[in-house]
Design an enzyme around this catalytic site. Structure first.
Site, PDB file in Angstrom:
ATOM      1  N   ASP A   1     -54.336  32.218 -31.834  1.00  0.00           N
ATOM      2  CA  ASP A   1     -55.299  31.507 -31.038  1.00  0.00           C
ATOM      3  C   ASP A   1     -56.192  32.881 -30.700  1.00  0.00           C
ATOM      4  O   ASP A   1     -56.067  33.473 -29.513  1.00  0.00           O
ATOM      5  CB  ASP A   1     -54.867  30.857 -29.727  1.00  0.00           C
ATOM      6  CG  ASP A   1     -55.936  30.396 -29.046  1.00  0.00           C
ATOM      7  OD1 ASP A   1     -57.365  30.619 -29.198  1.00  0.00           O
ATOM      8  OD2 ASP A   1     -55.794  29.711 -28.125  1.00  0.00           O
TER       9      ASP A   1
ATOM     10  N   TYR B   1     -52.570  30.029 -22.693  1.00  0.00           N
ATOM     11  CA  TYR B   1     -53.572  29.174 -22.379  1.00  0.00           C
ATOM     12  C   TYR B   1     -54.476  28.915 -23.627  1.00  0.00           C
ATOM     13  O   TYR B   1     -54.738  29.672 -24.274  1.00  0.00           O
ATOM     14  CB  TYR B   1     -54.682  29.752 -21.283  1.00  0.00           C
ATOM     15  CG  TYR B   1     -55.779  28.843 -21.037  1.00  0.00           C
ATOM     16  CD1 TYR B   1     -55.828  27.504 -20.268  1.00  0.00           C
ATOM     17  CD2 TYR B   1     -57.059  28.893 -21.856  1.00  0.00           C
ATOM     18  CE1 TYR B   1     -57.001  26.603 -20.050  1.00  0.00           C
ATOM     19  CE2 TYR B   1     -58.031  27.988 -21.560  1.00  0.00           C
ATOM     20  CZ  TYR B   1     -57.829  26.897 -20.808  1.00  0.00           C
ATOM     21  OH  TYR B   1     -59.069  26.145 -20.509  1.00  0.00           O
TER      22      TYR B   1
ATOM     23  N   TYR C   1     -64.033  23.319 -12.407  1.00  0.00           N
ATOM     24  CA  TYR C   1     -62.721  23.739 -11.598  1.00  0.00           C
ATOM     25  C   TYR C   1     -63.476  23.568 -10.121  1.00  0.00           C
ATOM     26  O   TYR C   1     -63.007  24.671  -9.529  1.00  0.00           O
ATOM     27  CB  TYR C   1     -62.347  24.801 -12.086  1.00  0.00           C
ATOM     28  CG  TYR C   1     -61.547  24.681 -13.251  1.00  0.00           C
ATOM     29  CD1 TYR C   1     -60.325  24.157 -13.552  1.00  0.00           C
ATOM     30  CD2 TYR C   1     -62.169  25.385 -14.602  1.00  0.00           C
ATOM     31  CE1 TYR C   1     -59.904  24.051 -14.959  1.00  0.00           C
ATOM     32  CE2 TYR C   1     -61.545  25.301 -15.806  1.00  0.00           C
ATOM     33  CZ  TYR C   1     -60.469  24.758 -16.165  1.00  0.00           C
ATOM     34  OH  TYR C   1     -59.985  24.458 -17.221  1.00  0.00           O
TER      35      TYR C   1
ATOM     36  N   LYS D   1     -65.719  31.037 -28.704  1.00  0.00           N
ATOM     37  CA  LYS D   1     -66.526  32.032 -27.834  1.00  0.00           C
ATOM     38  C   LYS D   1     -67.598  32.650 -28.521  1.00  0.00           C
ATOM     39  O   LYS D   1     -68.654  32.409 -28.344  1.00  0.00           O
ATOM     40  CB  LYS D   1     -65.460  32.384 -27.118  1.00  0.00           C
ATOM     41  CG  LYS D   1     -64.629  31.896 -25.984  1.00  0.00           C
ATOM     42  CD  LYS D   1     -64.050  32.516 -25.115  1.00  0.00           C
ATOM     43  CE  LYS D   1     -63.186  31.863 -24.243  1.00  0.00           C
ATOM     44  NZ  LYS D   1     -63.836  30.977 -23.501  1.00  0.00           N
TER      45      LYS D   1
END
Length: 419
Positions: free
Chosen positions: A242, A141, A14, A271
């Site tokens: 999720d 997201y 990003y 993660k």
């Protein structure tokens, strides 16, 4: 370290190659500290994008990696199995809700979501139905790969420029009731209407349980998730949870679904799975979903990553889950939550601040205007902390092992930066 080369050739996430942001050279990490090349120590408030829950350079995780690498670092998972993967899948089946019985190992969180969506599509194909749509909520997201982007809010995320290229799915209004608010039944009205209107086209609902992560760091009421499960059951639609950002204790429960006492049909994990050491993810499914998928024309699930079940990553993940199973995380996360509850409300008095919120080891400060990234980052580093805001959100998700003084340093640095 050659920072000039870094700016000219290394494309960081990003960031722009036209106007590259300054990067800070880290040479070592230990506990909750990152050491810069000039010797400065920064208290890490990000857990390396929420993954390093046990801190850095952990002796147990180090030993697991060292022991495994002398045996084999990798071997293909097609037609071959190995103890680290079998042990890991056994732990995941035992830790997650009982209906989840089959574990598909993958490379990253985004890929775990891709796998979950493919499972749902193949499930309905095996049942003789074509259901091309997914229902989710705004401000969500789910990752940066194409299928994951397609179920990420197209208007309130960094993926809006891909509109027209991605499959178009169905987005309901996101929850308005906060975690600690009084519940309002009207909160699920739009979701219910969209589910009913499109029930014959929807393969699955996908949602981040309780905490919407990079789409806005919104923390919503457990009753919303409970109602979503009830509606999915009523209409016979699969539910994908999720848990990539929320799993493994981050919200104060081992999995965020536990806040609503529900179990999904498919669960995505990633993660913190390896404690931030290696890239690894997992998608778990119920026996019914897995057997239906494999009972179709294909006769199997059509997916197979090259590095699936990587032995080195699995070995480290086993060690990380062993640390979790000692149950110290519950006390650690509760202590973090209590301290955030004491310290964050004071920030609401600042003119720049729109709202603050917290849950478990998550603290969020929402601003009225987006931050100036380079200047606020410099202020944080000057005050001995590593915090990486995005947009209007300054947030922390520190390692669970952080102590009171270190956490105070993080919240004090936020106060200084915003003041």
């Amino acid at each position: 370290m050659d920072l000039e080369f870094d700016q000219q050739h290394v494309w960081h996430p990003y960031t722009s190659t036209l106007h590259p942001l300054r990067c800070y050279p880290v040479t070592q990490a230990s506990g909750v500290h990152l050491q810069l090349e000039d010797g400065r120590q920064l208290v890490d408030g990000m857990s390396s994008w929420w993954s390093a829950i046990h801190g850095y350079n952990h002796p147990t995780l180090n030993e697991a990696a060292k022991a495994q690498i002398d045996k084999m670092s990798h071997v293909m998972f097609g037609g071959i199995t190995h103890q680290p993967a079998v042990e890991l899948c056994r732990k995941l089946v035992n830790m997650t809700p009982d209906p989840l019985q089959h574990v598909f190992l993958a490379d990253s969180g985004s890929v775990a979501v891709e796998v979950a969506l493919k499972m749902a599509l193949q499930y309905w194909h095996a049942k003789g139905e074509k259901r091309p749509k997914f229902l989710t909520v705004k401000h969500g997201y789910h990752g940066d790969t194409f299928a994951a982007m397609s179920v990420t809010d197209p208007n309130n995320s960094m993926h809006s420029l891909y509109k027209g290229f991605l499959p178009e799915h169905i987005f309901a209004e996101s929850p308005r009731c906060g975690f600690f608010d009084e519940w309002d039944d009207a909160d699920t009205t739009d979701f219910e209407q969209k589910l009913k209107a499109h029930s014959q086209d929807i393969a699955a609902v996908i949602i981040e349980p309780i905490v919407q992560g990079a789409g806005g760091m919104r923390i919503y009421h457990p009753q919303f998730l409970k109602r979503v499960r009830e509606l999915c059951d009523h209409h016979g639609i699969l539910l994908i949870a999720d848990e990539i950002a929320t799993g493994f204790g981050r919200t104060g429960k081992l999995f965020a679904c536990e806040h609503a006492n529900i179990s999904p049909d498919i669960m995505c994990l990633g993660k913190a799975l390896t404690g931030g050491y290696m890239t690894l993810s997992a998608t778990l499914a119920t026996r019914h979903v897995a057997n239906t998928v494999c009972g179709g024309d294909a006769g199997c699930f059509m997916h197979g990553p090259t590095f699936m079940g990587n032995p080195l990553a699995c070995a480290v993940a086993n060690a990380s889950l062993d640390i979790l199973l000692q149950n110290q995380w519950q006390e650690q996360v509760k202590r973090i939550e209590n301290q955030l509850a004491d310290s964050l409300p004071a920030l609401e008095k600042l003119d720049k601040v729109k709202a603050v919120r917290w849950l478990g080891a998550i603290g969020v400060v929402e601003l009225h205007e987006p931050v100036q990234m380079e200047s606020i980052q410099q202020t944080f580093v000057d005050n001995g902390v590593w915090i990486r805001p995005f947009g209007t959100l300054v947030y922390i998700m520190p390692p669970f092992i952080i102590n009171q003084q270190e956490l105070s340093q993080l919240t004090s640095a936020i106060h200084i930066a915003l003041r």
